[in-house]
Design a protein around this motif. Structure first.
Motif, PDB file in Angstrom:
ATOM      1  N   UNK A   1       0.828  -1.208   0.000  1.00 27.88           N
ATOM      2  CA  UNK A   1       0.000   0.000   0.000  1.00 27.88           C
ATOM      3  C   UNK A   1       0.862   1.258   0.000  1.00 27.88           C
ATOM      4  N   UNK A   2       1.936   1.228   0.769  1.00 31.64           N
ATOM      5  CA  UNK A   2       2.797   2.421   0.882  1.00 31.64           C
ATOM      6  C   UNK A   2       3.881   2.479  -0.176  1.00 31.64           C
ATOM      7  N   UNK A   3       3.953   1.471  -1.057  1.00 29.11           N
ATOM      8  CA  UNK A   3       4.920   1.499  -2.142  1.00 29.11           C
ATOM      9  C   UNK A   3       6.302   1.003  -1.784  1.00 29.11           C
ATOM     10  N   UNK A   4       6.487   0.422  -0.614  1.00 29.05           N
ATOM     11  CA  UNK A   4       7.800  -0.099  -0.232  1.00 29.05           C
ATOM     12  C   UNK A   4       8.157  -1.366  -1.003  1.00 29.05           C
ATOM     13  N   UNK A   5       7.140  -2.141  -1.364  1.00 33.42           N
ATOM     14  CA  UNK A   5       7.360  -3.378  -2.117  1.00 33.42           C
ATOM     15  C   UNK A   5       6.305  -3.489  -3.198  1.00 33.42           C
ATOM     16  N   UNK A   6       6.696  -4.155  -4.295  1.00 25.33           N
ATOM     17  CA  UNK A   6       5.692  -4.508  -5.284  1.00 25.33           C
ATOM     18  C   UNK A   6       5.171  -5.907  -4.967  1.00 25.33           C
ATOM     19  N   UNK A   7       4.265  -6.402  -5.774  1.00 22.52           N
ATOM     20  CA  UNK A   7       3.616  -7.683  -5.477  1.00 22.52           C
ATOM     21  C   UNK A   7       4.624  -8.826  -5.412  1.00 22.52           C
ATOM     22  N   UNK A   8       5.499  -8.926  -6.393  1.00 24.41           N
ATOM     23  CA  UNK A   8       6.455 -10.034  -6.428  1.00 24.41           C
ATOM     24  C   UNK A   8       7.423  -9.971  -5.253  1.00 24.41           C
ATOM     25  N   UNK A   9       7.871  -8.780  -4.911  1.00 19.85           N
ATOM     26  CA  UNK A   9       8.773  -8.636  -3.771  1.00 19.85           C
ATOM     27  C   UNK A   9       8.080  -9.057  -2.472  1.00 19.85           C
ATOM     28  N   UNK A  10       6.826  -8.690  -2.340  1.00 18.02           N
ATOM     29  CA  UNK A  10       6.078  -9.054  -1.138  1.00 18.02           C
ATOM     30  C   UNK A  10       5.855 -10.559  -1.053  1.00 18.02           C
ATOM     31  N   UNK A  11       5.556 -11.187  -2.175  1.00 16.88           N
ATOM     32  CA  UNK A  11       5.356 -12.642  -2.174  1.00 16.88           C
ATOM     33  C   UNK A  11       6.650 -13.380  -1.816  1.00 16.88           C
ATOM     34  N   UNK A  12       7.747 -12.894  -2.352  1.00 12.08           N
ATOM     35  CA  UNK A  12       9.036 -13.515  -2.037  1.00 12.08           C
ATOM     36  C   UNK A  12       9.370 -13.339  -0.554  1.00 12.08           C
ATOM     37  N   UNK A  13       9.147 -12.123  -0.030  1.00 12.00           N
ATOM     38  CA  UNK A  13       9.424 -11.858   1.380  1.00 12.00           C
ATOM     39  C   UNK A  13       8.525 -12.706   2.281  1.00 12.00           C
ATOM     40  N   UNK A  14       7.271 -12.918   1.864  1.00 12.51           N
ATOM     41  CA  UNK A  14       6.361 -13.749   2.662  1.00 12.51           C
ATOM     42  C   UNK A  14       6.885 -15.175   2.741  1.00 12.51           C
ATOM     43  N   UNK A  15       7.273 -15.735   1.595  1.00 14.28           N
ATOM     44  CA  UNK A  15       7.770 -17.108   1.574  1.00 14.28           C
ATOM     45  C   UNK A  15       8.999 -17.293   2.446  1.00 14.28           C
ATOM     46  N   UNK A  16       9.918 -16.345   2.371  1.00 17.13           N
ATOM     47  CA  UNK A  16      11.150 -16.457   3.151  1.00 17.13           C
ATOM     48  C   UNK A  16      10.872 -16.372   4.652  1.00 17.13           C
ATOM     49  N   UNK A  17      10.039 -15.401   5.059  1.00 17.45           N
ATOM     50  CA  UNK A  17       9.737 -15.230   6.480  1.00 17.45           C
ATOM     51  C   UNK A  17       8.901 -16.387   7.012  1.00 17.45           C
ATOM     52  N   UNK A  18       7.948 -16.873   6.214  1.00 13.65           N
ATOM     53  CA  UNK A  18       7.117 -17.996   6.654  1.00 13.65           C
ATOM     54  C   UNK A  18       7.956 -19.256   6.848  1.00 13.65           C
ATOM     55  N   UNK A  19       8.906 -19.461   5.963  1.00 11.65           N
ATOM     56  CA  UNK A  19       9.795 -20.625   6.084  1.00 11.65           C
ATOM     57  C   UNK A  19      10.599 -20.555   7.376  1.00 11.65           C
ATOM     58  N   UNK A  20      11.104 -19.367   7.722  1.00 13.19           N
ATOM     59  CA  UNK A  20      11.845 -19.195   8.967  1.00 13.19           C
ATOM     60  C   UNK A  20      10.937 -19.447  10.176  1.00 13.19           C
ATOM     61  N   UNK A  21       9.728 -18.906  10.134  1.00 13.27           N
ATOM     62  CA  UNK A  21       8.808 -19.060  11.265  1.00 13.27           C
ATOM     63  C   UNK A  21       8.435 -20.516  11.475  1.00 13.27           C
ATOM     64  N   UNK A  22       8.223 -21.238  10.395  1.00 10.62           N
ATOM     65  CA  UNK A  22       7.843 -22.652  10.526  1.00 10.62           C
ATOM     66  C   UNK A  22       9.006 -23.524  10.972  1.00 10.62           C
ATOM     67  N   UNK A  23      10.241 -23.024  10.818  1.00 12.56           N
ATOM     68  CA  UNK A  23      11.416 -23.778  11.272  1.00 12.56           C
ATOM     69  C   UNK A  23      11.791 -23.443  12.710  1.00 12.56           C
ATOM     70  N   UNK A  24      11.012 -22.566  13.348  1.00 11.59           N
ATOM     71  CA  UNK A  24      11.255 -22.258  14.750  1.00 11.59           C
ATOM     72  C   UNK A  24      11.802 -20.882  15.022  1.00 11.59           C
ATOM     73  N   UNK A  25      12.190 -20.149  13.968  1.00 15.02           N
ATOM     74  CA  UNK A  25      12.682 -18.782  14.155  1.00 15.02           C
ATOM     75  C   UNK A  25      11.508 -17.824  14.377  1.00 15.02           C
ATOM     76  N   UNK A  26      11.834 -16.596  14.758  1.00 15.17           N
ATOM     77  CA  UNK A  26      10.802 -15.600  15.017  1.00 15.17           C
ATOM     78  C   UNK A  26      11.118 -14.300  14.275  1.00 15.17           C
TER      79      UNK A  26
END
Length: 273
Positions: A177-202
């Motif tokens: 919404x604020x223009x910091x990321x486009x759609x593809x960048x946001x999807x990539x960032x989601x995948x990376x952070x979700x993978x870390x969270x599911x492996x026990x990181x925070x």
């Protein structure tokens, strides 16, 4: 003789007082067994009703989710452990209101298939007060189909299988919404952070909301028919935005996001030589 009369009167008064004092007890003892049983039964029912009222929320919530999908039961128990008993309980959902930055937290009696970023079941929704410009709704839908926008009420929500994943989605939606990321960048960032969270990181993006909810949520839009056509009630608008009569809230929001920018005018054409 006088002394004897006084003694007699005193004894009579004592007897009368004893009868008055013992009367209720004697009457209770003389009650038929049926009446005594009925009173005891009513007293027991009142106590049971009081106990039920005190724990009705807990009993209702736990009873309601017994036959829900396993993923929804898990989410409901996690939310009850963290936020206590829900403020609303129905056969199809549990609802917590005004918890931290969230206007609502909802667990639904469903397990909705969702394959981004990996196959899972959606059942938990976190809602925040936020005015989303109309021109950003399409980008949010491309980013994550479980991002939900209610522009009239001024609500932005994410639905997934856990609270960290919803917080992550909301933070990245705000970046779009604020223009910091486009759609593809946001999807990539989601995948990376979700993978870390599911492996026990925070990761921070999944642990805490990185933006403030809108203090004046909601967009009543602009009337197009009737005597108020072209006007807006202006009940709410993004913080700091000045909405002019006939101007949509999105236009006011755009002016706030891009201060000092002016619409470029086409260069004047040279006259024919």
């Amino acid at each position: 003789m006088l002394t004897r009369k006084c003694i007699t009167r005193t004894a009579a008064a004592s007897c009368a007082l004893a009868v008055l004092t013992a009367g209720p007890a004697l009457a209770q003892q003389q009650q038929p067994p049926h009446d005594q049983h009925q009173q005891a039964q009513q007293s027991g029912q009142q106590q049971s009703s009081q106990r039920a009222q005190q724990s009705s929320g807990q009993q209702d919530a736990k009873t309601v989710i017994e036959d829900w999908p396993q993923v929804a039961q898990k989410a409901a128990k996690e939310m009850m452990d963290k936020y206590g008993q829900p403020s609303g309980v129905t056969p199809t959902r549990l609802v917590w209101t005004k918890q931290g930055p969230f206007t609502e937290i909802i667990v639904i009696n469903e397990a909705i298939n969702h394959d981004f970023p990996k196959p899972h079941k959606d059942c938990l929704e976190h809602v925040v007060a936020f005015n989303v410009p109309a021109d950003k709704v399409g980008e949010l839908a491309k980013f994550d189909g479980s991002i939900i926008v209610d522009r009239t009420r001024g609500r932005l929500s994410a639905r997934c299988d856990s609270e960290p994943h919803n917080i992550l989605a909301l933070n990245l939606a705000h970046d779009i919404i604020t223009g910091k990321k486009n759609v593809e960048q946001a999807r990539q960032a989601y995948g990376e952070a979700a993978k870390k969270e599911m492996s026990g990181e925070k990761p921070d993006l999944a642990m805490k909301l990185q933006f403030q909810p809108d203090p004046q949520p909601g967009d009543s839009d602009v009337a197009t028919i009737g005597p108020q056509a072209g006007q807006t009630s202006g009940e709410a608008q993004p913080a700091g935005a000045q909405q002019q009569p006939g101007q949509s809230k999105d236009a006011a929001h755009d002016e706030q996001r891009q201060p000092g920018q002016q619409e470029q005018q086409p260069a004047p054409q040279q006259g024919a030589q």
